[in-house]
Design an enzyme around this catalytic site. Structure first.
Site, mmCIF file in Angstrom:
data_model
loop_
_atom_site.group_PDB
_atom_site.id
_atom_site.type_symbol
_atom_site.label_atom_id
_atom_site.label_comp_id
_atom_site.label_asym_id
_atom_site.label_seq_id
_atom_site.Cartn_x
_atom_site.Cartn_y
_atom_site.Cartn_z
ATOM 1 N N ASP A 111 -6.114 2.854 -10.447
ATOM 2 C CA ASP A 111 -5.942 3.112 -9.015
ATOM 3 C C ASP A 111 -6.385 1.863 -8.256
ATOM 4 O O ASP A 111 -7.581 1.590 -8.131
ATOM 5 C CB ASP A 111 -6.781 4.333 -8.620
ATOM 6 C CG ASP A 111 -6.876 4.547 -7.116
ATOM 7 O OD1 ASP A 111 -6.031 3.999 -6.374
ATOM 8 O OD2 ASP A 111 -7.800 5.267 -6.680
ATOM 9 N N LEU A 112 -5.413 1.082 -7.774
ATOM 10 C CA LEU A 112 -5.692 -0.181 -7.098
ATOM 11 C C LEU A 112 -5.642 0.032 -5.590
ATOM 12 O O LEU A 112 -4.566 0.217 -5.009
ATOM 13 C CB LEU A 112 -4.672 -1.246 -7.532
ATOM 14 C CG LEU A 112 -4.843 -2.647 -6.944
ATOM 15 C CD1 LEU A 112 -6.210 -3.234 -7.284
ATOM 16 C CD2 LEU A 112 -3.725 -3.568 -7.429
ATOM 17 N N ARG A 148 -11.129 -1.843 -4.070
ATOM 18 C CA ARG A 148 -11.552 -1.736 -5.470
ATOM 19 C C ARG A 148 -10.396 -1.318 -6.367
ATOM 20 O O ARG A 148 -9.421 -0.723 -5.913
ATOM 21 C CB ARG A 148 -12.669 -0.695 -5.611
ATOM 22 C CG ARG A 148 -13.901 -0.943 -4.797
ATOM 23 C CD ARG A 148 -14.923 0.143 -5.032
ATOM 24 N NE ARG A 148 -14.412 1.460 -4.679
ATOM 25 C CZ ARG A 148 -14.985 2.614 -5.025
ATOM 26 N NH1 ARG A 148 -16.079 2.611 -5.762
ATOM 27 N NH2 ARG A 148 -14.452 3.765 -4.656
ATOM 28 N N LYS A 195 -10.052 1.158 -9.543
ATOM 29 C CA LYS A 195 -10.707 2.185 -10.341
ATOM 30 C C LYS A 195 -9.840 2.469 -11.556
ATOM 31 O O LYS A 195 -8.606 2.555 -11.440
ATOM 32 C CB LYS A 195 -10.905 3.455 -9.515
ATOM 33 C CG LYS A 195 -11.824 3.266 -8.332
ATOM 34 C CD LYS A 195 -11.811 4.449 -7.401
ATOM 35 C CE LYS A 195 -12.436 5.675 -8.025
ATOM 36 N NZ LYS A 195 -12.504 6.799 -7.046
ATOM 37 N N TYR A 214 7.189 13.608 4.599
ATOM 38 C CA TYR A 214 7.815 12.373 5.069
ATOM 39 C C TYR A 214 9.300 12.329 4.689
ATOM 40 O O TYR A 214 9.662 12.595 3.551
ATOM 41 C CB TYR A 214 7.118 11.158 4.449
ATOM 42 C CG TYR A 214 5.850 10.727 5.146
ATOM 43 C CD1 TYR A 214 4.960 11.654 5.696
ATOM 44 C CD2 TYR A 214 5.524 9.380 5.226
ATOM 45 C CE1 TYR A 214 3.793 11.239 6.312
ATOM 46 C CE2 TYR A 214 4.351 8.957 5.843
ATOM 47 C CZ TYR A 214 3.494 9.889 6.392
ATOM 48 O OH TYR A 214 2.340 9.481 7.007
ATOM 49 N N VAL A 216 1.100 5.866 -1.891
ATOM 50 C CA VAL A 216 1.117 6.528 -3.189
ATOM 51 C C VAL A 216 -0.225 7.176 -3.508
ATOM 52 O O VAL A 216 -0.285 8.183 -4.215
ATOM 53 C CB VAL A 216 1.526 5.529 -4.300
ATOM 54 C CG1 VAL A 216 0.437 4.494 -4.558
ATOM 55 C CG2 VAL A 216 1.903 6.258 -5.581
ATOM 56 N N ASP A 217 -1.329 6.644 -2.962
ATOM 57 C CA ASP A 217 -2.624 7.270 -3.185
ATOM 58 C C ASP A 217 -2.683 8.651 -2.542
ATOM 59 O O ASP A 217 -3.218 9.605 -3.127
ATOM 60 C CB ASP A 217 -3.759 6.380 -2.674
ATOM 61 C CG ASP A 217 -3.584 5.951 -1.227
ATOM 62 O OD1 ASP A 217 -2.469 6.064 -0.682
ATOM 63 O OD2 ASP A 217 -4.581 5.475 -0.640
ATOM 64 N N THR A 248 -29.013 0.008 19.591
ATOM 65 C CA THR A 248 -27.622 -0.368 19.349
ATOM 66 C C THR A 248 -27.166 -0.041 17.929
ATOM 67 O O THR A 248 -26.045 0.447 17.724
ATOM 68 C CB THR A 248 -27.419 -1.858 19.640
ATOM 69 O OG1 THR A 248 -27.715 -2.105 21.008
ATOM 70 C CG2 THR A 248 -25.986 -2.291 19.367
#
Length: 248
Positions: A7-8, A12, A14, A93, A101-102, A175
């Site tokens: 999973d790009l 990161r 994974k 969609y 795609v994620d 702040t």
């Protein structure tokens, strides 16, 4: 046959081996901005395995780099893509390529679990929100900057405002806390309003599932939420079992 899932994301990569039960094994996360990213990835992988399934929302050049690394370790790679319908899920969609795609894989994973309607919240560079009903119908979603991205944007326009620090509170007295409270509060409010809208649409309160690198900071604000850290990888496993997995 040995299979790995990847999973790009925007920050990161994974990855995890696909286990015999069809679920991802232990997950490794590697920030791809690190200078030694490719070396660390190569070191983490077996010297040889059979198949790599990759889902990427990263820029094309980075995706190609990762595919080149994977090509040195396995004999076949596939690249997951969003589809109108797959494994019982139908997306809202009209143009599948416009749904990340994620997000699509998260929908596949949730429907495969068969636990009814769900509101999926991904907290990464952006916050993504998607509603899936019990029949597998996707009702669309929302996208907004994550608290981290909000802080970065404010710092970019006003460098005296700190990038990090502070704690969430109802009304801040300095702040740093004001920034943390405002940026986290915006995300919290968006999800809570989405949950109310989803309840009206499907007729009952859907389960709330949260994933992504920024999920841990927000989860305490939603006692009913369930973390799903490997949701995209689980969806990728569902996609890989389909007949649509083709070589990258």
């Amino acid at each position: 046959m040995s299979v790995w899932l990847f999973d790009l994301g925007n920050t990161r990569l994974k990855c995890a081996p696909l286990q015999a039960d069809g679920r991802p094994g232990p997950v490794l996360a590697v920030p791809h901005a690190d200078a030694d990213f490719e070396a660390r990835l190569a070191q983490a992988l077996p010297s040889q395995f059979d198949v790599a399934h990759l889902a990427s929302v990263a820029p094309p050049a980075l995706t190609v780099r990762v595919l080149q690394v994977l090509g040195r370790h396995c004999t076949r790679t596939t690249l997951a893509r969003t589809q109108h319908a797959l494994a019982g899920v139908r997306i809202a969609y009209a143009e599948p390529r416009r749904l990340g795609v994620d997000r699509f894989l998260g929908l596949l994973a949730m429907h495969a679990e068969g636990e009814g309607a769900a509101l999926l919240v991904g907290v990464g560079t952006a916050i993504t929100i998607d509603l899936l009903d019990a029949t597998g119908t996707h009702h669309g979603g929302r996208i907004a900057p994550s608290p981290t991205l909000m802080r970065e944007a404010l710092h970019g326009r006003a460098p005296h405002l700190p990038l990090q620090g502070g704690h969430y509170t109802a009304f801040a007295c300095d702040t740093d806390d004001a920034l943390a409270s405002g940026c986290e509060g915006a995300a919290i409010a968006l999800v809570e309003q989405s949950l109310r809208d989803a309840t009206t649409l499907v007729g009952h309160t859907p389960q709330l599932r949260v994933h992504g690198g920024g999920a841990a900071a927000l989860l305490p604000h939603w006692p009913q939420a369930r973390p799903a850290p490997d949701l995209v990888l689980r969806g990728l496993a569902v996609w890989a079992r389909s007949e649509t997995a083709v070589d990258a």
